[in-house]
Design a protein around this motif. Structure first.
Motif, PDB file in Angstrom:
ATOM      1  N   GLU A 164      -5.066   2.344  17.604  1.00  0.00           N
ATOM      2  CA  GLU A 164      -5.485   2.585  16.226  1.00  0.00           C
ATOM      3  C   GLU A 164      -4.693   3.676  15.517  1.00  0.00           C
ATOM      4  OE1 GLU A 164      -7.466   2.315  18.808  1.00  0.00           O
ATOM      5  OE2 GLU A 164      -9.114   0.917  18.396  1.00  0.00           O
ATOM      6  N   GLY A 165      -4.165   4.646  16.261  1.00  0.00           N
ATOM      7  CA  GLY A 165      -3.396   5.710  15.618  1.00  0.00           C
ATOM      8  C   GLY A 165      -2.207   5.178  14.833  1.00  0.00           C
ATOM      9  N   GLU A 166      -1.662   4.066  15.296  1.00  0.00           N
ATOM     10  CA  GLU A 166      -0.545   3.453  14.574  1.00  0.00           C
ATOM     11  C   GLU A 166      -0.975   2.972  13.188  1.00  0.00           C
ATOM     12  OE1 GLU A 166       1.588   0.357  16.928  1.00  0.00           O
ATOM     13  OE2 GLU A 166       0.205   0.971  18.488  1.00  0.00           O
ATOM     14  N   SER A 167      -2.240   2.580  13.085  1.00  0.00           N
ATOM     15  CA  SER A 167      -2.670   1.893  11.862  1.00  0.00           C
ATOM     16  C   SER A 167      -2.530   2.781  10.630  1.00  0.00           C
ATOM     17  CB  SER A 167      -4.113   1.395  12.006  1.00  0.00           C
ATOM     18  OG  SER A 167      -5.021   2.476  12.133  1.00  0.00           O
ATOM     19  N   MET A 168      -2.862   4.061  10.769  1.00  0.00           N
ATOM     20  CA  MET A 168      -2.772   4.970   9.619  1.00  0.00           C
ATOM     21  C   MET A 168      -1.310   5.135   9.188  1.00  0.00           C
ATOM     22  SD  MET A 168      -5.943   5.634   9.390  1.00  0.00           S
ATOM     23  CE  MET A 168      -7.373   5.438  10.449  1.00  0.00           C
ATOM     24  N   ALA A 169      -0.419   5.233  10.178  1.00  0.00           N
ATOM     25  CA  ALA A 169       1.001   5.442   9.885  1.00  0.00           C
ATOM     26  C   ALA A 169       1.634   4.184   9.292  1.00  0.00           C
ATOM     27  CB  ALA A 169       1.730   5.868  11.154  1.00  0.00           C
ATOM     28  N   ILE A 170       1.287   3.027   9.823  1.00  0.00           N
ATOM     29  CA  ILE A 170       1.825   1.775   9.274  1.00  0.00           C
ATOM     30  C   ILE A 170       1.324   1.589   7.842  1.00  0.00           C
ATOM     31  CG2 ILE A 170       1.789  -0.741   9.486  1.00  0.00           C
ATOM     32  CD1 ILE A 170       1.596  -0.294  12.571  1.00  0.00           C
ATOM     33  N   ALA A 171       0.045   1.859   7.641  1.00  0.00           N
ATOM     34  CA  ALA A 171      -0.507   1.740   6.285  1.00  0.00           C
ATOM     35  C   ALA A 171       0.192   2.698   5.331  1.00  0.00           C
ATOM     36  CB  ALA A 171      -2.008   1.996   6.306  1.00  0.00           C
ATOM     37  N   ALA A 172       0.523   3.891   5.808  1.00  0.00           N
ATOM     38  CA  ALA A 172       1.238   4.855   4.962  1.00  0.00           C
ATOM     39  C   ALA A 172       2.598   4.294   4.546  1.00  0.00           C
ATOM     40  CB  ALA A 172       1.420   6.180   5.709  1.00  0.00           C
ATOM     41  N   GLY A 173       3.317   3.699   5.504  1.00  0.00           N
ATOM     42  CA  GLY A 173       4.612   3.113   5.178  1.00  0.00           C
ATOM     43  C   GLY A 173       4.477   1.966   4.187  1.00  0.00           C
ATOM     44  N   LEU A 174       3.480   1.135   4.395  1.00  0.00           N
ATOM     45  CA  LEU A 174       3.252   0.021   3.469  1.00  0.00           C
ATOM     46  C   LEU A 174       2.935   0.543   2.067  1.00  0.00           C
ATOM     47  CD1 LEU A 174       1.098  -2.218   5.836  1.00  0.00           C
ATOM     48  CD2 LEU A 174       3.244  -2.943   4.760  1.00  0.00           C
ATOM     49  N   THR A 175       2.115   1.562   1.989  1.00  0.00           N
ATOM     50  CA  THR A 175       1.740   2.117   0.685  1.00  0.00           C
ATOM     51  C   THR A 175       2.954   2.716  -0.018  1.00  0.00           C
ATOM     52  OG1 THR A 175      -0.499   2.576   1.483  1.00  0.00           O
ATOM     53  CG2 THR A 175       0.231   3.783  -0.477  1.00  0.00           C
ATOM     54  N   MET A 176       3.748   3.495   0.709  1.00  0.00           N
ATOM     55  CA  MET A 176       4.942   4.088   0.097  1.00  0.00           C
ATOM     56  C   MET A 176       5.933   3.012  -0.318  1.00  0.00           C
ATOM     57  SD  MET A 176       5.575   7.634   2.212  1.00  0.00           S
ATOM     58  CE  MET A 176       5.212   7.037   3.861  1.00  0.00           C
ATOM     59  N   GLY A 177       5.892   1.873   0.375  1.00  0.00           N
ATOM     60  CA  GLY A 177       6.761   0.756   0.036  1.00  0.00           C
ATOM     61  C   GLY A 177       6.217  -0.131  -1.069  1.00  0.00           C
ATOM     62  N   GLY A 178       5.064   0.252  -1.627  1.00  0.00           N
ATOM     63  CA  GLY A 178       4.546  -0.467  -2.787  1.00  0.00           C
ATOM     64  C   GLY A 178       3.506  -1.532  -2.481  1.00  0.00           C
ATOM     65  N   LYS A 179       3.033  -1.600  -1.243  1.00  0.00           N
ATOM     66  CA  LYS A 179       2.007  -2.586  -0.888  1.00  0.00           C
ATOM     67  C   LYS A 179       0.622  -1.931  -0.909  1.00  0.00           C
ATOM     68  CE  LYS A 179       5.090  -5.774  -0.331  1.00  0.00           C
ATOM     69  NZ  LYS A 179       5.236  -6.827  -1.362  1.00  0.00           N
ATOM     70  N   ARG A 180      -0.385  -2.753  -0.679  1.00  0.00           N
ATOM     71  CA  ARG A 180      -1.768  -2.284  -0.772  1.00  0.00           C
ATOM     72  C   ARG A 180      -2.522  -2.704   0.496  1.00  0.00           C
ATOM     73  NH1 ARG A 180      -4.337  -0.524  -5.713  1.00  0.00           N
ATOM     74  NH2 ARG A 180      -6.554  -1.035  -5.807  1.00  0.00           N
ATOM     75  N   PRO A 181      -2.393  -1.898   1.555  1.00  0.00           N
ATOM     76  CA  PRO A 181      -3.020  -2.260   2.832  1.00  0.00           C
ATOM     77  C   PRO A 181      -4.458  -1.755   2.951  1.00  0.00           C
ATOM     78  CG  PRO A 181      -1.730  -0.288   3.114  1.00  0.00           C
ATOM     79  CD  PRO A 181      -1.585  -0.674   1.657  1.00  0.00           C
ATOM     80  N   VAL A 182      -5.217  -2.365   3.855  1.00  0.00           N
ATOM     81  CA  VAL A 182      -6.422  -1.734   4.388  1.00  0.00           C
ATOM     82  C   VAL A 182      -6.229  -1.615   5.903  1.00  0.00           C
ATOM     83  CG1 VAL A 182      -8.028  -2.582   2.635  1.00  0.00           C
ATOM     84  CG2 VAL A 182      -7.674  -3.909   4.728  1.00  0.00           C
ATOM     85  N   VAL A 183      -6.914  -0.635   6.466  1.00  0.00           N
ATOM     86  CA  VAL A 183      -6.986  -0.496   7.917  1.00  0.00           C
ATOM     87  C   VAL A 183      -8.345  -1.038   8.345  1.00  0.00           C
ATOM     88  CG1 VAL A 183      -7.385   1.243   9.703  1.00  0.00           C
ATOM     89  CG2 VAL A 183      -5.361   1.394   8.251  1.00  0.00           C
TER      90      VAL A 183
END
Lengths: 195, 183
Positions: free
Chosen positions: B53-72
């Motif tokens: 699960e620790g990866e999920s916050m970091a992946i979501a951060a990358g997606l957000t900075m890249g202009g996407k809209r993720p949920v964890v």
């Protein structure tokens, strides 16, 4: 190989790639980078630089994303290899500075120092390619070609540890290249057009 | 006898679509497993399975900075596991993030013996993270509230999926009984 020399090579080849750095690579890369607006150091949350890089690579498949990881950092998030392989981003290049120690905390050895192979782990997890280099000449001769290949690829660079003393801290806050994390995020988003 | 589910995948999916979610970064858990097939079937949604699960916050951060809209989408136990990524990346970089959290051990009927339930809300409060309880379809609109808060404040906001195993037995896409305390 000297990590600064390796990074100088990479800087000349990066083009407009986003570069995510971790731990020992942060300061070394900041001193070589000529495109800081596309650099993002992940100084906190040990091991998660490659995960941030995966998110960026998935969000922006037209942009190359390079992560400069450490061997100790990667060990703390080894599942990232399977997660990255599962999504198979063609634009992600996972560099690992293999110095065998925790350089920012005094040079203590990493577990299984000299025994494990990150390149073999990456291939076993499902990366498209993996390379190991222990001298600058060989890396210089091949780096451009690797960055033209489809990812996810791993590039392990056997580097000489640059041990930081307790007085030096993890990274100097007053260095000319220092920007706050919020500034760096804002610069990156502006550069990517996602601000 | 099987009782009807109080919270359906349709209600949750409608909220995710309404809020423009592009990616679900997830490690499956018992409390939200009933959403998996609906997410897989949604053409506009990209699932990003993680190893931890620790990866999920970091992946979501990358997606957000890249202009996407993720949920964890993870379980409460996974939130505990992901604590340092939540602190060191999401909170430190001041990034918006809606975290959909399976509330393991949750019950309206008496004191839970599951420490995963007893610690969840105190931990969220300690981090200063606002949260919304979603128990049934009528609560699903709170997911939109979570998005509004997360993007207005550039902070993580949690949606706690609280499915009481004594109230709903429609909790398995396999027809197998829920294993209490299972992840």
């Amino acid at each position: 190989m000297d990590q600064g020399d390796a990074m100088a090579v990479l800087q000349e080849l990066r083009g407009d790639a986003v570069v995510i750095t971790a731990m020992a690579a942060i300061e070394a890369w900041a001193q070589k980078s000529k495109l800081p607006s596309r650099d993002l150091p992940i100084a906190d949350a040990m091991g998660k630089a490659s995960s941030v890089a995966l998110g960026l690579a998935l969000a922006r498949p037209e942009v190359k994303v390079i992560v400069l990881d450490g061997d100790g950092s990667l060990l703390s998030n080894l599942g990232t290899l399977a997660t990255i392989a599962g999504k198979a981003p063609k634009n992600l290049y996972h560099f690992v500075l293999e110095n065998g120690v925790y350089a920012t905390t005094g040079g203590q050895p990493i577990p299984a120092q000299g025994l494990l192979s990150f390149a073999r782990l990456a291939l076993a997890a499902g990366y498209a390619s993996a390379y190991e280099f222990d001298n600058l000449e060989e890396f210089t001769a091949n780096a451009w070609r690797i960055l033209e290949e489809s990812g996810p690829g791993m590039v392990c660079l056997k580097t000489v540890p640059e041990i930081r003393s307790a007085e030096q801290g993890v990274a100097p806050q007053d260095a000319p290249w220092h920007r706050s994390p919020l500034e760096m995020v804002a610069d990156l988003r502006k550069s990517l057009g996602t601000a | 006898m099987t009782q009807p589910a109080l919270l359906t995948p349709t209600a949750v999916m409608e909220e995710l679509k309404k809020n423009g979610v592009t990616h679900v970064v997830t490690l499956p858990d018992s409390e939200t497993r009933w959403m998996w097939r609906a997410m897989e079937a949604e053409a506009g949604l990209d699932l990003v399975p993680v190893s931890q699960e620790g990866e999920s916050m970091a992946i979501a951060a990358g997606l957000t900075m890249g202009g996407k809209r993720p949920v964890v989408l993870i379980q409460s136990t996974g939130l505990f596991e992901a604590g340092d990524s939540l602190r060191g990346i999401t909170l430190e970089l001041k990034l918006p993030l809606v975290m959909v959290i399976g509330y393991r051990g949750w019950s309206r009927h008496g004191v839970t013996t599951d420490s995963a339930a007893r610690f969840l809300e105190p931990v969220l409060n300690a981090w200063g993270i606002r949260y919304h309880l979603v128990e049934r379809d009528a609560d699903a609109k709170r997911i939109s509230l979570a998005f509004e808060e997360a993007y207005r404040t550039s902070r993580p906001v949690a949606v706690l999926i609280a499915v009481d195993p004594t109230a709903s037995t429609e909790d398995s896409d396999t027809g197998l009984p829920r294993r209490k305390g299972a992840r």
